[in-house]
Scaffold this motif. Structure first.
Motif, PDB file in Angstrom:
ATOM      1  N   VAL A 120       0.650  -1.304  -0.040  1.00 51.14           N
ATOM      2  CA  VAL A 120      -0.010  -0.017   0.006  1.00 51.14           C
ATOM      3  C   VAL A 120       0.906   1.250   0.037  1.00 51.14           C
ATOM      4  CG1 VAL A 120      -1.792   1.173   1.343  1.00 51.14           C
ATOM      5  CG2 VAL A 120      -2.033  -1.083   1.008  1.00 51.14           C
ATOM      6  N   GLY A 155      -7.618   4.872  -0.793  1.00 49.52           N
ATOM      7  CA  GLY A 155      -8.970   4.871  -0.513  1.00 49.52           C
ATOM      8  C   GLY A 155      -9.824   4.865  -1.784  1.00 49.52           C
ATOM      9  N   THR A 157     -12.297   1.619  -2.102  1.00 50.81           N
ATOM     10  CA  THR A 157     -13.316   1.014  -1.909  1.00 50.81           C
ATOM     11  C   THR A 157     -14.438   1.576  -1.118  1.00 50.81           C
ATOM     12  OG1 THR A 157     -11.887  -1.053  -2.025  1.00 50.81           O
ATOM     13  CG2 THR A 157     -14.103  -1.195  -0.832  1.00 50.81           C
ATOM     14  N   SER A 163     -16.092  -3.990  -5.513  1.00 53.96           N
ATOM     15  CA  SER A 163     -15.840  -4.595  -6.874  1.00 53.96           C
ATOM     16  C   SER A 163     -15.959  -3.708  -8.147  1.00 53.96           C
ATOM     17  CB  SER A 163     -16.611  -5.846  -7.211  1.00 53.96           C
ATOM     18  OG  SER A 163     -16.111  -7.018  -6.007  1.00 53.96           O
ATOM     19  N   MET A 186     -13.984   2.059   2.817  1.00 55.42           N
ATOM     20  CA  MET A 186     -14.344   1.013   3.856  1.00 55.42           C
ATOM     21  C   MET A 186     -13.107   0.181   3.427  1.00 55.42           C
ATOM     22  SD  MET A 186     -15.910  -0.035   6.215  1.00 55.42           S
ATOM     23  CE  MET A 186     -16.613  -1.407   7.080  1.00 55.42           C
ATOM     24  N   THR A 235      -6.424  -2.075   9.387  1.00 56.86           N
ATOM     25  CA  THR A 235      -7.500  -1.640   8.367  1.00 56.86           C
ATOM     26  C   THR A 235      -8.685  -0.603   8.831  1.00 56.86           C
ATOM     27  OG1 THR A 235      -7.356  -4.119   7.852  1.00 56.86           O
ATOM     28  CG2 THR A 235      -9.083  -2.918   6.730  1.00 56.86           C
ATOM     29  N   SER A 383      -8.005 -12.796   3.304  1.00 60.22           N
ATOM     30  CA  SER A 383      -8.135 -11.080   2.715  1.00 60.22           C
ATOM     31  C   SER A 383      -7.724 -11.205   1.259  1.00 60.22           C
ATOM     32  CB  SER A 383      -7.580 -10.437   3.614  1.00 60.22           C
ATOM     33  OG  SER A 383      -8.403 -10.230   4.798  1.00 60.22           O
ATOM     34  N   GLU A 388      -7.804  -6.176  -3.768  1.00 58.05           N
ATOM     35  CA  GLU A 388      -7.080  -6.101  -5.060  1.00 58.05           C
ATOM     36  C   GLU A 388      -7.825  -6.685  -6.096  1.00 58.05           C
ATOM     37  OE1 GLU A 388      -4.936  -4.039  -5.913  1.00 58.05           O
ATOM     38  OE2 GLU A 388      -3.900  -3.274  -3.960  1.00 58.05           O
ATOM     39  N   SER A 392     -13.332 -13.813  -8.406  1.00 59.79           N
ATOM     40  CA  SER A 392     -14.276 -13.721  -9.491  1.00 59.79           C
ATOM     41  C   SER A 392     -14.044 -12.527 -10.352  1.00 59.79           C
ATOM     42  CB  SER A 392     -15.665 -13.810  -8.960  1.00 59.79           C
ATOM     43  OG  SER A 392     -16.048 -14.512  -8.019  1.00 59.79           O
ATOM     44  N   LEU A 396     -13.342 -12.854 -14.470  1.00 55.52           N
ATOM     45  CA  LEU A 396     -14.065 -12.039 -15.346  1.00 55.52           C
ATOM     46  C   LEU A 396     -12.946 -11.131 -16.288  1.00 55.52           C
ATOM     47  CD1 LEU A 396     -17.201 -11.202 -13.244  1.00 55.52           C
ATOM     48  CD2 LEU A 396     -16.935 -12.827 -14.990  1.00 55.52           C
ATOM     49  N   PHE A 408     -19.327  -8.186 -16.454  1.00 50.03           N
ATOM     50  CA  PHE A 408     -19.449  -7.605 -15.112  1.00 50.03           C
ATOM     51  C   PHE A 408     -20.789  -7.424 -14.708  1.00 50.03           C
ATOM     52  CE2 PHE A 408     -14.821  -7.112 -15.770  1.00 50.03           C
ATOM     53  CZ  PHE A 408     -14.298  -7.689 -14.517  1.00 50.03           C
TER      54      PHE A 408
HETATM   55  P1  FAD Z   1     -18.243  -6.811  -3.134  1.00 49.30           P
HETATM   56  O1  FAD Z   1     -17.851  -6.194  -4.393  1.00 49.30           O
HETATM   57  O2  FAD Z   1     -19.477  -6.628  -2.584  1.00 49.30           O
HETATM   58  O3  FAD Z   1     -18.340  -8.379  -3.626  1.00 49.30           O
HETATM   59  C1  FAD Z   1     -19.159  -9.356  -2.974  1.00 49.30           C
HETATM   60  C2  FAD Z   1     -18.949 -10.584  -3.614  1.00 49.30           C
HETATM   61  O4  FAD Z   1     -19.631 -10.393  -5.132  1.00 49.30           O
HETATM   62  C3  FAD Z   1     -17.692 -11.405  -3.926  1.00 49.30           C
HETATM   63  O5  FAD Z   1     -17.639 -12.490  -3.870  1.00 49.30           O
HETATM   64  C4  FAD Z   1     -17.478 -10.646  -5.371  1.00 49.30           C
HETATM   65  O6  FAD Z   1     -16.359 -11.657  -6.142  1.00 49.30           O
HETATM   66  C5  FAD Z   1     -18.993 -10.708  -6.162  1.00 49.30           C
HETATM   67  N1  FAD Z   1     -18.978 -10.252  -7.336  1.00 49.30           N
HETATM   68  C6  FAD Z   1     -18.811  -8.850  -7.465  1.00 49.30           C
HETATM   69  N2  FAD Z   1     -19.318  -8.595  -8.728  1.00 49.30           N
HETATM   70  C7  FAD Z   1     -19.387  -9.777  -9.328  1.00 49.30           C
HETATM   71  C8  FAD Z   1     -19.929 -10.123 -10.700  1.00 49.30           C
HETATM   72  N3  FAD Z   1     -19.947  -9.222 -11.685  1.00 49.30           N
HETATM   73  N4  FAD Z   1     -20.301 -11.479 -10.876  1.00 49.30           N
HETATM   74  C9  FAD Z   1     -20.191 -12.177  -9.999  1.00 49.30           C
HETATM   75  N5  FAD Z   1     -19.644 -12.062  -8.560  1.00 49.30           N
HETATM   76  C10 FAD Z   1     -19.430 -10.797  -8.348  1.00 49.30           C
HETATM   77  N6  FAD Z   1      -9.650  -1.269  -0.716  1.00 49.30           N
HETATM   78  C11 FAD Z   1      -9.083  -0.203  -0.781  1.00 49.30           C
HETATM   79  O7  FAD Z   1      -9.574   0.889  -1.460  1.00 49.30           O
HETATM   80  N7  FAD Z   1      -7.788   0.142  -0.179  1.00 49.30           N
HETATM   81  C12 FAD Z   1      -7.241  -0.606   0.740  1.00 49.30           C
HETATM   82  O8  FAD Z   1      -6.158  -0.327   1.195  1.00 49.30           O
HETATM   83  C13 FAD Z   1      -7.967  -1.768   0.951  1.00 49.30           C
HETATM   84  N8  FAD Z   1      -7.473  -2.627   1.997  1.00 49.30           N
HETATM   85  C14 FAD Z   1      -8.170  -3.821   2.231  1.00 49.30           C
HETATM   86  C15 FAD Z   1      -7.686  -4.501   3.143  1.00 49.30           C
HETATM   87  C16 FAD Z   1      -8.576  -5.660   3.714  1.00 49.30           C
HETATM   88  C17 FAD Z   1      -7.999  -6.472   4.944  1.00 49.30           C
HETATM   89  C18 FAD Z   1      -9.607  -5.975   3.079  1.00 49.30           C
HETATM   90  C19 FAD Z   1     -10.550  -7.253   3.354  1.00 49.30           C
HETATM   91  C20 FAD Z   1      -9.900  -5.275   1.971  1.00 49.30           C
HETATM   92  C21 FAD Z   1      -9.153  -4.152   1.507  1.00 49.30           C
HETATM   93  N9  FAD Z   1      -9.833  -3.464   0.623  1.00 49.30           N
HETATM   94  C22 FAD Z   1      -9.257  -2.245   0.327  1.00 49.30           C
HETATM   95  C23 FAD Z   1     -11.359  -3.540  -0.012  1.00 49.30           C
HETATM   96  C24 FAD Z   1     -11.054  -4.804  -1.185  1.00 49.30           C
HETATM   97  O9  FAD Z   1     -10.471  -4.206  -2.387  1.00 49.30           O
HETATM   98  C25 FAD Z   1     -12.435  -5.320  -1.252  1.00 49.30           C
HETATM   99  O10 FAD Z   1     -13.069  -5.912  -0.097  1.00 49.30           O
HETATM  100  C26 FAD Z   1     -12.629  -5.992  -2.778  1.00 49.30           C
HETATM  101  O11 FAD Z   1     -12.503  -5.080  -3.600  1.00 49.30           O
HETATM  102  C27 FAD Z   1     -14.059  -6.584  -2.875  1.00 49.30           C
HETATM  103  O12 FAD Z   1     -15.058  -5.370  -2.522  1.00 49.30           O
HETATM  104  P2  FAD Z   1     -16.243  -5.916  -1.343  1.00 49.30           P
HETATM  105  O13 FAD Z   1     -15.716  -6.128  -0.340  1.00 49.30           O
HETATM  106  O14 FAD Z   1     -17.184  -4.762  -1.362  1.00 49.30           O
HETATM  107  O15 FAD Z   1     -16.999  -6.971  -1.987  1.00 49.30           O
END
Ligand code: FAD
Ligand code: TGC
Length: 408
Positions: A120, A155, A157, A163, A186, A235, A383, A388, A392, A396, A408
């Motif tokens: 990071v 930042g 997410t 995603s 978040m 985090t 995690s 990153e 899935s 894709l 997507f």
């Molecule tokens: P969601 O996007 O809600 O996804 C939920 C589920 O839906 C997943 O299984 C996903 O694969 C699935 N999904 C999504 N789209 C589709 C699709 N089109 N078709 C089928 N399935 C799908 N983010 C930052 O910006 N900066 C950071 O420094 C950072 N650090 C992190 C540190 C930790 C410990 C963690 C756990 C996360 C961190 N993140 C950070 C966030 C991380 O990038 C997100 O958790 C990740 O991108 C997934 O987003 P989400 O958690 O909102 O899950």
């Protein structure tokens, strides 16, 4: 270790006294990938490996158990030139991409949380300032960040769905020569300890990157508690309530989603290497353990099923090592494609998670104790497979590359 804790006492009794390979090959590098490294790359790997052995391994288990990022390691990490190691100038080491990969691999052999910190700081905070920042922003932030005196976070997410960053709600509006920023982020690594946060927000002029500084009015970064994964990493959530940001804190070189997504390529690249280290740590421990654990009158390592599982681990690690090195060479030649990074991130994190889970099982009941490394790596990798870009998302990205259709 407490002598009264029965799990730890049993685990201590189970621990073998010596490493155990009769192989002429290196069991953690069966195809001698190391011989394909340059002298400088080998030196970088050895230096970081020594740091991990001497400084990280003695403290990391306790840090993980205490849900505490071992901040005291930052000066040592900086001293070795591991922060912004691929950047040139600004007190950065100017190493190539393969060296950066090896740094990630060795750090993650210690713990994914430590590699996350470096990823990071280097790829998600220093890289965008270096690539999209003004001369003043670079001079102000990069040297202290390389020295570990200033910490950064990234930042992107948001709580409603990481995603799909194209749907970001955080927004900024011009107000005279300033901007007013509102919204939230978040799951932000390093958030609470960051001196500077690269925050991505929607504006009337496209997606822009804002450098938020610790203490700005209306900016809060509370730590997320109770994580069962990456416990040795900070985090956080980020909240922006009418934060006034001067124009001087806006990255001038970016005005679309392409900007933050190109930063992800850098960090994802490092993650293609890191989990190899976690998997090697698990295999190393399993080679020791199965040689001394006797069941049904013979060591576990003498049974066909256990050998098959160890061989499968070595097979998976070998393929991941070759994939990572090829990716690194492509990157150093300037011809890596994001879909190649996605394929390698998907493959190599999945490989390490499968190995850590299998190693946990091979330890039997001892596998649930942090006395052994697999469960800590396994929990961390939950995690790593999510951040990153989830597995899935990367499937894709590869699917889109193959078919030309975005699903997507
Ligand atoms: P969601 O996007 O809600 O996804 C939920 C589920 O839906 C997943 O299984 C996903 O694969 C699935 N999904 C999504 N789209 C589709 C699709 N089109 N078709 C089928 N399935 C799908 N983010 C930052 O910006 N900066 C950071 O420094 C950072 N650090 C992190 C540190 C930790 C410990 C963690 C756990 C996360 C961190 N993140 C950070 C966030 C991380 O990038 C997100 O958790 C990740 O991108 C997934 O987003 P989400 O958690 O909102 O899950
Ligand atoms: P899409 O329309 O495909 O793309 C928008 C624009 O961006 C370009 N682009 C990229 N550019 C560079 N690198 C990439 N990898 C790129 N992917 C896309 C694209 O060409 C387009 O450019 P332009 O100029 O034509 O506008 O965007 P989409 O909305 O369909 O989304 C695509 C998708 C799903 C792949 C993308 O949004 C995505 O990657 N989602 C996952 C998000 C993610 O990975 N978040 C990570 C947050 S950071 C983090 O987790 C840190 S953890 C660190 C740690 O602790 O180690």
């Amino acid at each position: 270790m407490s002598a009264t804790n029965p799990v730890e006492a049993a685990a201590a009794a189970d621990k073998p006294k010596k490493a155990a390979s009769v192989s002429a090959l290196n069991p953690l590098d069966l195809f001698d990938v190391r011989s394909m490294l340059s002298e400088e790359e080998t030196m970088v790997q050895d230096t970081v490996a020594r740091f991990v052995d001497d400084q990280v391994l003695p403290v990391i288990r306790e840090s993980f158990e205490q849900h505490r990022f071992p901040k005291e390691l930052i000066p040592g990490i900086a001293e070795l030139g591991l922060l912004g190691s691929s950047l040139h100038g600004y007190d950065c080491a100017g190493l190539n991409s393969v060296s950066y990969g090896l740094i990630c691999q060795e750090l993650e052999r210690g713990d994914s949380g430590l590699r996350s910190f470096v990823s990071v700081q280097s790829s998600l905070c220093m890289y965008p300032i270096y690539t999209f920042g003004s001369d003043e922003q670079k001079e102000r932030w990069l040297p202290p960040m390389a020295r570990g005196e200033a910490i950064g976070c990234f930042g992107l997410t948001e709580p409603h769905g990481g995603s799909d960053p194209g749907n970001m709600k955080t927004h900024a509006k011009r107000d005279g020569s300033d901007w007013i920023l509102n919204g939230s982020k978040m799951w932000i690594t390093n958030g609470t300890i960051a001196d500077v946060a690269v925050v991505w927000a929607r504006t009337d002029e496209g997606v822009k990157g804002f450098l938020l500084e610790k203490g700005m009015k209306g900016f809060d970064a509370p730590e997320i508690e109770n994580k069962m994964s990456l416990r040795a990493s900070v985090t956080s959530a980020l909240f922006f309530d009418n934060v006034r940001v001067p124009e001087a804190n806006v990255l001038p070189g970016v005005s679309s989603l392409r900007g933050p997504l190109s930063c992800l390529n850098q960090a994802r690249y490092g993650i293609c290497w890191g989990p190899i280290g976690a998997a090697q740590a698990c295999l190393a421990e399993m080679l020791e353990y199965t040689e001394t654990r006797e069941l049904f009158g013979r060591p576990l390592s003498h049974t066909q099923l256990i050998q098959s599982r160890l061989a499968e681990m070595a097979r998976q690690i070998t393929m991941a090592q070759l994939l990572a090195l090829r990716l690194g060479r492509l990157k150093d030649e300037g011809r890596v494609d994001p879909a190649q990074v996605s394929l390698a991130k998907w493959n190599n994190v999945r490989m390490a998670l499968d190995i850590a889970r299998d190693a946990r099982d091979m330890l039997g009941g001892s596998g649930i104790s942090a006395e052994y490394v697999p469960i800590r790596h396994m929990l961390n990798l939950e995690s790593v497979i999510t951040y990153e870009g989830t597995e899935s998302v990367h499937q894709l990205v590869v699917g889109k590359e193959l078919t030309g259709q975005s699903a997507f």
